[in-house]
Design a protein around this motif. Structure first.
Motif, PDB file in Angstrom:
ATOM      1  N   LYS A 450       0.840  -1.181   0.000  1.00  0.00           N
ATOM      2  CA  LYS A 450       0.000   0.000   0.000  1.00  0.00           C
ATOM      3  C   LYS A 450       0.883   1.242   0.000  1.00  0.00           C
ATOM      4  CE  LYS A 450      -4.058  -2.070   0.514  1.00  0.00           C
ATOM      5  NZ  LYS A 450      -5.110  -2.017  -0.532  1.00  0.00           N
ATOM      6  N   LEU A 451       0.481   2.245  -0.766  1.00  0.00           N
ATOM      7  CA  LEU A 451       1.256   3.489  -0.795  1.00  0.00           C
ATOM      8  C   LEU A 451       1.307   4.123   0.589  1.00  0.00           C
ATOM      9  CD1 LEU A 451       2.777   5.667  -2.273  1.00  0.00           C
ATOM     10  CD2 LEU A 451       0.605   6.641  -3.022  1.00  0.00           C
ATOM     11  N   LYS A 452       0.224   3.950   1.345  1.00  0.00           N
ATOM     12  CA  LYS A 452       0.188   4.512   2.696  1.00  0.00           C
ATOM     13  C   LYS A 452       1.360   3.998   3.536  1.00  0.00           C
ATOM     14  CE  LYS A 452      -2.916   4.976   6.682  1.00  0.00           C
ATOM     15  NZ  LYS A 452      -4.277   4.643   7.208  1.00  0.00           N
ATOM     16  N   GLN A 453       1.723   2.720   3.356  1.00  0.00           N
ATOM     17  CA  GLN A 453       2.848   2.154   4.097  1.00  0.00           C
ATOM     18  C   GLN A 453       4.164   2.802   3.697  1.00  0.00           C
ATOM     19  OE1 GLN A 453       1.431  -2.126   3.206  1.00  0.00           O
ATOM     20  NE2 GLN A 453       2.560  -2.317   5.132  1.00  0.00           N
ATOM     21  N   PHE A 454       4.336   3.016   2.370  1.00  0.00           N
ATOM     22  CA  PHE A 454       5.565   3.666   1.901  1.00  0.00           C
ATOM     23  C   PHE A 454       5.670   5.086   2.448  1.00  0.00           C
ATOM     24  CE2 PHE A 454       5.199   0.538  -1.673  1.00  0.00           C
ATOM     25  CZ  PHE A 454       6.396  -0.118  -1.422  1.00  0.00           C
ATOM     26  N   LEU A 455       4.533   5.822   2.469  1.00  0.00           N
ATOM     27  CA  LEU A 455       4.562   7.189   2.985  1.00  0.00           C
ATOM     28  C   LEU A 455       4.928   7.186   4.454  1.00  0.00           C
ATOM     29  CD1 LEU A 455       1.380   8.666   1.242  1.00  0.00           C
ATOM     30  CD2 LEU A 455       3.770   8.923   0.571  1.00  0.00           C
ATOM     31  N   ARG A 456       4.396   6.235   5.202  1.00  0.00           N
ATOM     32  CA  ARG A 456       4.725   6.148   6.622  1.00  0.00           C
ATOM     33  C   ARG A 456       6.212   5.810   6.809  1.00  0.00           C
ATOM     34  NH1 ARG A 456       1.634   1.989   8.124  1.00  0.00           N
ATOM     35  NH2 ARG A 456      -0.218   3.296   8.352  1.00  0.00           N
ATOM     36  N   MET A 457       6.705   4.850   6.002  1.00  0.00           N
ATOM     37  CA  MET A 457       8.118   4.457   6.101  1.00  0.00           C
ATOM     38  C   MET A 457       9.042   5.621   5.761  1.00  0.00           C
ATOM     39  SD  MET A 457       7.731   0.748   4.283  1.00  0.00           S
ATOM     40  CE  MET A 457       9.474   0.645   3.883  1.00  0.00           C
ATOM     41  N   ASN A 458       8.615   6.487   4.819  1.00  0.00           N
ATOM     42  CA  ASN A 458       9.428   7.643   4.409  1.00  0.00           C
ATOM     43  C   ASN A 458       9.186   8.861   5.289  1.00  0.00           C
ATOM     44  OD1 ASN A 458      10.369   6.015   2.404  1.00  0.00           O
ATOM     45  ND2 ASN A 458       9.664   7.270   0.705  1.00  0.00           N
ATOM     46  N   ARG A 459       8.434   8.657   6.384  1.00  0.00           N
ATOM     47  CA  ARG A 459       8.163   9.709   7.367  1.00  0.00           C
ATOM     48  C   ARG A 459       7.481  10.932   6.740  1.00  0.00           C
ATOM     49  NH1 ARG A 459      10.407   9.126  12.276  1.00  0.00           N
ATOM     50  NH2 ARG A 459      11.870   7.383  12.583  1.00  0.00           N
ATOM     51  N   VAL A 460       6.531  10.664   5.835  1.00  0.00           N
ATOM     52  CA  VAL A 460       5.717  11.751   5.276  1.00  0.00           C
ATOM     53  C   VAL A 460       4.595  12.024   6.261  1.00  0.00           C
ATOM     54  CG1 VAL A 460       4.224  12.470   3.382  1.00  0.00           C
ATOM     55  CG2 VAL A 460       6.271  11.089   2.919  1.00  0.00           C
ATOM     56  N   ALA A 461       4.534  13.239   6.769  1.00  0.00           N
ATOM     57  CA  ALA A 461       3.533  13.593   7.774  1.00  0.00           C
ATOM     58  C   ALA A 461       2.129  13.427   7.226  1.00  0.00           C
ATOM     59  CB  ALA A 461       3.752  15.029   8.237  1.00  0.00           C
ATOM     60  N   VAL A 462       1.204  13.085   8.109  1.00  0.00           N
ATOM     61  CA  VAL A 462      -0.193  12.902   7.698  1.00  0.00           C
ATOM     62  C   VAL A 462      -0.722  14.167   7.040  1.00  0.00           C
ATOM     63  CG1 VAL A 462      -2.531  12.483   8.535  1.00  0.00           C
ATOM     64  CG2 VAL A 462      -0.621  11.163   9.472  1.00  0.00           C
ATOM     65  N   SER A 463      -0.322  15.328   7.562  1.00  0.00           N
ATOM     66  CA  SER A 463      -0.814  16.591   7.006  1.00  0.00           C
ATOM     67  C   SER A 463      -0.309  16.845   5.598  1.00  0.00           C
ATOM     68  CB  SER A 463      -0.388  17.747   7.921  1.00  0.00           C
ATOM     69  OG  SER A 463       1.037  17.786   8.038  1.00  0.00           O
TER      70      SER A 463
END
Length: 506
Positions: A450-463
């Motif tokens: 899931k892209l959401k997992q990659f964003l979390r792993m790359n420390r992309v803030a929720v905002s």
């Protein structure tokens, strides 16, 4: 085959075709489109033979495209001479098709077709003729069906060439080109050869001179007849679906001030409120009706669905399912705007679609989205060396998609740059914000996530995730900011053209 048998067979077939489709009536003034080629000359000679039996009056119509210099003028002189010899009225029009194509951004074939049929329509409008007979044959029908299959048509496209389309009729649609030429040779009637018909850089010429002969000789001798039957069955099915779709349009579409609007729920399930027995349709059947309702809306707005592909229709379906209120998408000739649970369709203003230099593909833009970071853009790539620029004010970014010769670029391209294989992409592409559920397999990984997992792993803030950009091809995610491109679309050793993606602040 004896000459008299060929003639009798063709005459009987044309009489049967005209009667079955009610093409011609006694007293009709029929203009015969004569290019000078064998098919159109044969049509003229056969109609002249049966004109007394049908009770029709003939005239010869010729359109000079001006594309082949002296040869085009020779075609016109041939048609005029033939009309004079047969003592028939002659109507001719000349246009600089190449110039019109450049000015209106049409390809040559489309420009020639529009201008030619515009000439025919003008003669009908002026009362010079009642019907226009053109010389499409069974071979033309087979070529058209095959070409549309290869380009990815839907069931409506399989209907191919219609025997009757308004004032235009096609009496030769069940006759073979070889039979017509043999008929002319038996008459001692000459015709003109158009060298461009043998230009095998064109798909239709390759189908005519290579593919169909192989299919007919080595696989199925009746392939032309079978493809013609497929087209006929498809036309019957299309007539049913058109009637059904028209009923749904009248039931669920509202019309006001030149715009059409429909509730998203009614578009996604056109039979949710009946009538029986259609209120229990399965998912695939509902989607089939939904797609036809979209095309029906577009056709009502524009008068046709030219330039609309299955991808465009799917974009509207996805917009109804997932679009945000206040956003809009601009598609060929139509703007679709979402307001809460409604989609509003309106004609696009001419010139509202930006074009790159030297005929590059259009950059389809959309207005600002009312929600945080939500956006959607349809992207058509340009030619090698050209960049398509897409501005997304919703997130304050501008995206550049440049098509390059990969052999020249691969050694100079930074590994961090996003590069895709142009030939693996299906147009149009869609640039949008990420959606929950998006997943893909970046180059260098064995499995999708899931892209959401990659964003979390790359420390992309929720905002920061709301307007996170992704690029899709045929609904598959191929690129997103900050990650390698999808493995299935990354350049390979055999890659010829690449697409380099870069972004900057507006």
């Amino acid at each position: 085959m004896p000459a008299d048998l060929i003639e009798r067979m063709l005459v009987e077939r044309i009489l049967a075709t005209t009667a079955r489709h009610r093409m011609l009536e006694a007293g009709n003034r029929v203009g015969v489109g004569v290019s000078g080629g064998s098919d159109s000359v044969a049509l003229l000679r056969i109609l002249q033979e049966v004109s007394g039996q049908l009770g029709i009056l003939l005239a010869v119509l010729h359109f000079n495209h001006g594309l082949r210099g002296a040869d085009s003028d020779g075609d016109e002189q041939f048609a005029a001479s033939l009309a004079s010899r047969l003592q028939l009225p002659f109507f001719c029009s000349r246009e600089d098709v190449a110039r019109v194509a450049r000015e209106r951004h049409w390809n040559l074939e489309e420009a020639g077709r529009r201008l030619r049929y515009g000439f025919f329509a003008a003669l009908v409008g002026e009362g010079r003729v009642d019907r226009v007979a053109v010389a499409h044959t069974a071979d033309d029908q087979a070529e058209t069906v095959l070409a549309r299959v290869l380009r990815g048509t839907g069931t409506a496209g399989l209907a191919a060439i219609y025997p009757v389309n308004g004032h235009v009729v096609r009496p030769l649609l069940e006759a073979r080109r070889a039979e017509l030429r043999e008929y002319l040779r038996n008459l001692g009637q000459e015709w003109r050869e158009d060298a461009s018909n043998h230009d095998q850089s064109r798909l239709r010429a390759r189908l005519r001179h290579q593919v169909l002969p192989i299919l007919e000789r080595e696989i199925q001798p009746s392939v032309v007849r079978h493809l013609g039957r497929l087209a006929a069955i498809s036309r019957e099915d299309e007539a049913f679906w058109r009637a059904l779709t028209r009923g749904r349009l009248d039931a669920v579409v509202e019309r006001e001030g030149g715009e059409l609007r429909i509730r998203c729920t009614d578009l996604l399930d056109p039979f949710a409120k009946g009538p029986a027995p259609f209120d229990n349709l399965g998912g695939e059947a509902r989607l089939g009706v939904t797609r036809r309702v979209v095309r029906g809306i577009v056709e009502e707005l524009r008068g046709h669905c030219r330039q609309w592909t299955a991808d465009h229709v799917q974009l509207v379906v996805d917009f109804a399912a997932e679009g945000s209120s206040g956003s809009r998408i601009e598609l060929p000739g139509v703007i679709v705007e979402r307001s809460f649970d409604w989609l509003r369709f309106s004609p696009a203003k001419r010139g509202s679609t930006k074009r790159g230099s030297k005929g590059s593909a259009a950059v389809n833009s959309a207005a600002n989205s009312a929600d945080s970071g939500g956006f959607l853009r349809v992207v058509q790539l340009g030619n090698p060396g050209e960049s398509t620029v897409v501005a997304v004010p919703e997130i304050g970014r501008r995206f550049h998609l440049k098509v390059v010769d990969w052999h020249l670029w691969r050694s100079d391209t930074d590994l961090d740059k996003a590069a895709l294989d142009r030939d693996l992409l299906d147009s149009p592409l869609v640039l949008r914000n990420w959606h929950p559920g998006d997943s893909f397999r970046p180059k260098g990984r064995r499995t999708s996530r899931k892209l959401k997992q990659f964003l979390r792993m790359n420390r992309v803030a929720v905002s920061d995730r709301d307007g996170w950009p992704v690029l899709t091809s045929a609904n598959m995610l191929v690129w997103t900011r900050g990650l390698p491109v999808a493995a299935e679309f990354a350049p390979r050793p055999a890659t010829r053209a690449g697409v380099i993606i870069a972004e900057e602040n507006i």
